[in-house]
Design an enzyme around this catalytic site. Structure first.
Site, PDB file in Angstrom:
ATOM      1  N   ASP A  32       0.857  -1.188   0.000  1.00 53.34           N
ATOM      2  CA  ASP A  32       0.000   0.000   0.000  1.00 53.34           C
ATOM      3  C   ASP A  32       0.896   1.242   0.000  1.00 53.34           C
ATOM      4  OD1 ASP A  32      -3.216   0.535   0.996  1.00 53.34           O
ATOM      5  OD2 ASP A  32      -1.797   2.209   1.055  1.00 53.34           O
ATOM      6  N   ASN A  89     -13.105  -3.000   2.619  1.00 49.42           N
ATOM      7  CA  ASN A  89     -14.046  -1.887   2.746  1.00 49.42           C
ATOM      8  C   ASN A  89     -15.006  -1.917   1.565  1.00 49.42           C
ATOM      9  OD1 ASN A  89     -12.694  -0.853   5.051  1.00 49.42           O
ATOM     10  ND2 ASN A  89     -11.189   0.174   3.747  1.00 49.42           N
ATOM     11  N   GLY A  95     -15.165   3.618   3.833  1.00 46.81           N
ATOM     12  CA  GLY A  95     -13.813   4.077   3.553  1.00 46.81           C
ATOM     13  C   GLY A  95     -13.232   3.598   2.243  1.00 46.81           C
ATOM     14  N   GLN A  96     -14.045   2.950   1.396  1.00 48.30           N
ATOM     15  CA  GLN A  96     -13.492   2.504   0.109  1.00 48.30           C
ATOM     16  C   GLN A  96     -13.248   3.707  -0.791  1.00 48.30           C
ATOM     17  OE1 GLN A  96     -15.798  -0.444  -2.075  1.00 48.30           O
ATOM     18  NE2 GLN A  96     -14.097  -0.833  -3.494  1.00 48.30           N
ATOM     19  N   HIS A 102     -10.456  -5.195  -3.084  1.00 50.60           N
ATOM     20  CA  HIS A 102      -9.130  -5.501  -2.546  1.00 50.60           C
ATOM     21  C   HIS A 102      -9.235  -5.878  -1.086  1.00 50.60           C
ATOM     22  CE1 HIS A 102      -9.911  -1.139  -2.407  1.00 50.60           C
ATOM     23  NE2 HIS A 102      -9.304  -1.146  -1.233  1.00 50.60           N
ATOM     24  N   HIS A 104      -7.186  -5.594   2.276  1.00 49.43           N
ATOM     25  CA  HIS A 104      -6.049  -5.013   2.992  1.00 49.43           C
ATOM     26  C   HIS A 104      -5.465  -6.094   3.903  1.00 49.43           C
ATOM     27  CE1 HIS A 104      -6.923  -0.621   2.327  1.00 49.43           C
ATOM     28  NE2 HIS A 104      -8.138  -1.087   2.115  1.00 49.43           N
TER      29      HIS A 104
END
Ligand code: AMP
Ligand code: ZN
Length: 116
Positions: A32, A89, A95-96, A102, A104
């Site tokens: 990230d 998310n 919070g996307q 994906h 995290h």
């Protein structure tokens, strides 16, 4: 957003650089760019799926592959015993910000619960 305009599709295609840490025929993972823990990777399908809401019955194997890849990376990096967190998310309220699904993978510090 179509796959064509999608940041993570561009990373899959190699058009935008990323620090790749895992790849197989269906999945890639990379670091990230704005890490929230000492170890923070994103595990994504090569196929464009925008959100959890867009999953179809036929995607169950692919979603399993994402989590098996996350586990393999966590094991390889030595976080299996201490623990790690996987987060998906879904949509802006959660919070996307990138609309290519994906997972995290966060590790390397104590991770509080509940999350913010
Ligand atoms: P989310 O907020 O759940 O959609 O997560 C998107 C994640 O993508 C965030 O943690 C961002 O830091 C990360 N991100 C955005 N752009 C890039 C990039 N070019 N390379 C790697 N990670 C990125
Ligand atoms: Zn995409």
């Amino acid at each position: 957003m179509t796959g064509q305009d999608c940041l993570f599709c561009k990373i899959v295609a190699g058009d935008i650089p990323a620090e790749r840490i895992y790849e197989d025929d269906q999945v890639i993972a990379f670091s990230d760019i704005n890490p929230q823990a000492p170890f923070h990777a994103l595990v994504i399908p090569r196929q464009h799926i925008a959100t959890l809401n867009d999953l179809e019955d036929g995607d169950s194997d692919l979603m399993g592959r994402l989590f098996l890849a996350a586990r393999a990376i966590a094991d390889r990096e030595g976080f299996g015993a201490a623990g790690y967190r996987t987060v998906v998310n879904c949509n802006r309220g959660a919070g996307q910000t990138v609309f290519h699904i994906h997972v995290h993978l966060l590790a390397g510090r104590p991770l509080d619960w509940p999350p913010g």
